[in-house]
Design an enzyme around this catalytic site. Structure first.
Site, PDB file in Angstrom:
ATOM      1  N   ALA A 213      -2.604 -28.041 -22.968  1.00  0.00           N
ATOM      2  CA  ALA A 213      -3.658 -29.024 -23.209  1.00  0.00           C
ATOM      3  C   ALA A 213      -3.663 -29.494 -24.667  1.00  0.00           C
ATOM      4  O   ALA A 213      -2.912 -28.994 -25.507  1.00  0.00           O
ATOM      5  CB  ALA A 213      -5.003 -28.424 -22.836  1.00  0.00           C
ATOM      6  N   HIS A 214      -4.560 -30.414 -24.962  1.00  0.00           N
ATOM      7  CA  HIS A 214      -4.590 -31.011 -26.301  1.00  0.00           C
ATOM      8  C   HIS A 214      -4.906 -29.975 -27.377  1.00  0.00           C
ATOM      9  O   HIS A 214      -5.728 -29.105 -27.202  1.00  0.00           O
ATOM     10  CB  HIS A 214      -5.537 -32.195 -26.391  1.00  0.00           C
ATOM     11  N   ASN A 215      -4.180 -30.117 -28.476  1.00  0.00           N
ATOM     12  CA  ASN A 215      -4.416 -29.295 -29.674  1.00  0.00           C
ATOM     13  C   ASN A 215      -4.037 -27.831 -29.528  1.00  0.00           C
ATOM     14  O   ASN A 215      -4.351 -27.014 -30.380  1.00  0.00           O
ATOM     15  CB  ASN A 215      -5.866 -29.424 -30.146  1.00  0.00           C
TER      16      ASN A 215
END
Lengths: 368, 368, 368
Positions: B238-240
């Site tokens: 997922a993001h980051n």
């Protein structure tokens, strides 16, 4: 795409009760069907729903004929569910592309059978063989030396590599990858050294693989999927896995490397099966099963905990953790010891009481 | 694609026992190898299998030389598994496309290094940079401003967005998405308000990502995958998320937003790691682990329950639910209290018995 | 792509504290922001981080104004998180293709609204309708009779089949499949008989579906995703599932056939929901939940065990297995019986002691 009642009855080898020339427009559910439609009654438990249906025709088993024949035209069969499955094919969409698209890039050495249809922008590699009456959708990429049997159905954005051999009447749904590289790395001095995968994928006849699934090629030997296996969407089949005939694998299952799954198994969705295991024939796993050991006996297996309200769940998790220090059997043993000691105390007391005076309150009903 | 024994020995820096001009046709498993093939013996535990093999040549470690040299030609190395990994590259398929396809759509501002090969119908966007000796398969879409190092391998139907930067010798397998939009929404008055994702994906050197995986771009900062990380199929990053060097992540794992995973970790397949956690270096998770808290200590961790026959499992689930109301420790406390009370009763009885008469049955062996 | 403080304030309907003509270059996190950037403070708990930030401008709620106004220029809003979401759209990438690519294959019967953009090699089938201002990325395949509303965003390698109807402002991310065939087979005499899927997929307005997800078409009736639903990557939505308005479904979740999920639910990542269930409105599931029964009450639910060091976990699993033979309640019952028997023994002893002599050690504090 409409059929007479007679045509439908013949297609499912059923007996028709009603007007053989009656024109059926659609195959629908009991709830949605209207006077020109046919629906099926999947056993006694749907009788009430059937009686409330507006369908013009019902597919039923013998035992329901009496209860439904005054109200509906009928097709009577041994297995209404099977008959329903057979009828769906009559009402299914037709494919929209009818020949080999000019934009398809087909290697001159590729061999295509009769009536093969290939969609726009498909790319077909060197020495690929595709059997007659197969459909290859747009944007499919089939790498070199892959062979596919007749009447195959390969949907958009499927990638096929690793000199895979694929049988007849196989369906591979959109965006699935056949023959992606197995996850094989030799760890050495803190780094992962890639093991180029040299095995193939061998897929039998009448296999079905859903969308967005990955079937890896073997490391040295092959990954093998036997005849009649059906696989759902988003499934991982790692390198050197073998899956026996007519096994069904529901969506989001992962099967790790070199595991052998027997024939006629049913693997529930979102299950995970560790590597190098053997699963017997006729094994059923309920959804989200975690399998870390081989299963040698046919039967139904499960794992996981029930769903709880989160507050209660947090407490149960604490209890689970405590089980690691104090298993149930150890508790039971402690209780047994206490019980023995109480037995002893009571027998002593009874002796004393006998020595002293009768006690009418000495009730033993409470004992274990 | 055949090699002399001498060539193979040199490739893995091993000592050759046998005819240096012997011609090896294939690298195969101990079971499948025949007289013209080479196989490897992954330690003492495969000795029996090795002795039964029909292979012409074996790769072995020093300690097995004596036991195998009369029967086989040998290549003797420090790590047979590593040597096997190195040899697989010699026997691997060659790629079937050898230049830049005419049908590839390449933006005039894109910069391609020497010997880049691009398959049919690939689409390469504005300002994309691709290093020398990289392979881009058919149907790949690389969006604007993406940069890819040398010797990359990007398979069919891969989508790369979000101005991703990708290092050297990176392999991305078919149908994977790099830089898809992170799942970021602000809830407000019962609706989800999309947070356009502005971060990028940064992937180091020698990273491997399997098929059908999704690596999301960061919300504001970047999603980062360090050098030497290997990721299997159907994995969600997922993001980051940040993943440290040389960490391995098996198939179907999900890593939620902003979690940082250390270096040299091994994440078992089908694991799920919640968001905003920190996982230390050298952590190993067994398959299907559920991680809801940070892990600060290197070590091996697990979760889930064992697999049981479904009937027994249903009962165990009832027990798990009951743990939420009565944790083991509370049971233990109750047993302790009962034990103290019995101690007291027994000590009283002993005093009485001493007062009355000796009791030869007063056996304390049963006590806890 | 830079904005004045005034422009940004107007865009989020916020009050500006500072130089209205100040030029903001980027929207960044508190940690990464520099003097020309804007960042947002998501409540009191980020105050310390905010005070340490080098951002030129902060988006804050009223209650933080006093603490931050001496050090920063501010935009004051009711919900800083919502304002942040709104601002991201100003700073987002623009799309790189600006018209209909010559290489797109578009059926002459397809109807495209104004300003529709279609990328290279997209394939658009018979009777497809696409509303104005929609973006169709390269390599998308949209099958016949599909309709898509205005302002849609369909990324690379998406496949859409089954005469799907898709609303306005819908985003479907890369490599996702809409309308793949449901996993429907009639078992008969040890084989699986395919049920051709005849239903469609109906997707409402403002729906978001991540990358590598699969949304199957219905068997007879339709699969339905209501307005405002957001779905993450690698999610499986099986045939005939219904998902209510504004429900959020995190990555790697699987929803089996015919299950109905209510409105405003939040489904944690990697959850698995069995088929034919009903989930009420406002239900939240934590990550990796296993749902095997309908949920009739709003609330938060969980399943699974905590993560343990593997050695401890193995013991806890043994304990879990033992629960199937000896549930906690049965243990409790045994303890109750023992307690009653001890009560009885003690009351007898007390009577005896009263008869004999007072005992100052008879302390009942220990009793349960």
């Amino acid at each position: 795409m409409s059929y007479s009642l007679e045509q439908l009855g013949r297609h499912v080898q059923g007996a028709v009760h009603g007007d053989s020339q009656f024109n059926v427009l659609k195959l629908r559910s009991l709830e949605q069907a209207t006077a020109q439609d046919i629906a099926f009654v999947n056993g006694e438990k749907y009788l009430e729903q059937a009686l409330a249906s507006k369908a013009g025709v019902l597919i039923v088993s013998k035992d329901l004929v009496e209860k439904l024949q005054t109200q509906f035209q009928l097709i009577v069969v041994e297995s209404p569910y099977l008959a329903f499955a057979q009828l769906t094919h009559l009402f299914a969409d037709t494919v929209e592309f009818s020949n080999i698209a000019k934009t398809a890039v087909i290697h001159p050495t590729a061999q295509l059978g009769k009536n093969v249809r290939i969609g726009d922008y498909a790319v077909i590699g060197e020495n690929v063989q595709i059997g007659s009456n197969s459909y290859i959708y747009p944007h499919v990429h089939i790498g070199k030396n892959v062979s596919i049997g007749h009447s195959a159905w390969i949907e958009s954005h499927v990638s096929i590599f690793a000199e895979a051999t694929i049988g007849d009447q196989v369906r591979i749904h959109a965006n699935t990858v056949i023959g992606s590289e197995g996850f094989g790395f030799a760890p050495y001095q803190g780094r992962w050294h890639r093991i180029a995968q040299l095995g193939r994928v061998r897929i039998g006849h009448q296999v079905r693989i859903g969308s967005n699934s990955s079937i890896d090629r073997g490391a040295l030997d092959d990954t093998v999927i036997d005849d009649g296996v059906i696989i759902d969407n988003l499934v991982q089949v790692a390198h050197n896995v073998q899956i026996g005939q007519h096994t069904a694998i529901a969506a989001k299952t992962a099967i790790a490397g070199s595991t052998k799954i027997g024939a006629h198994c049913i693997i529930g969705g979102a299950s995970a099966i560790a590597g190098h295991l053997t699963i017997a024939d006729q094994v059923q796993l309920t959804g989200m099963s975690m399998v870390t050991k081989s299963i040698h006996q046919a039967g139904t297996y499960s794992s996981g905990t029930g769903l709880l309200e989160s507050a209660a769940w947090r407490k149960a998790v604490v209890g689970f953790r405590q089980l690691s220090e104090m298993p149930i059997n150890k508790l039971l043993k402690q209780i047994k010891v206490l019980t023995a000691r109480i037995d002893q105390l009571e027998s002593h007391q009874t002796v004393e009481q006998a020595n002293e005076r009768p006690n009418p309150n000495d009730d033993k009903k409470n004992k274990l």
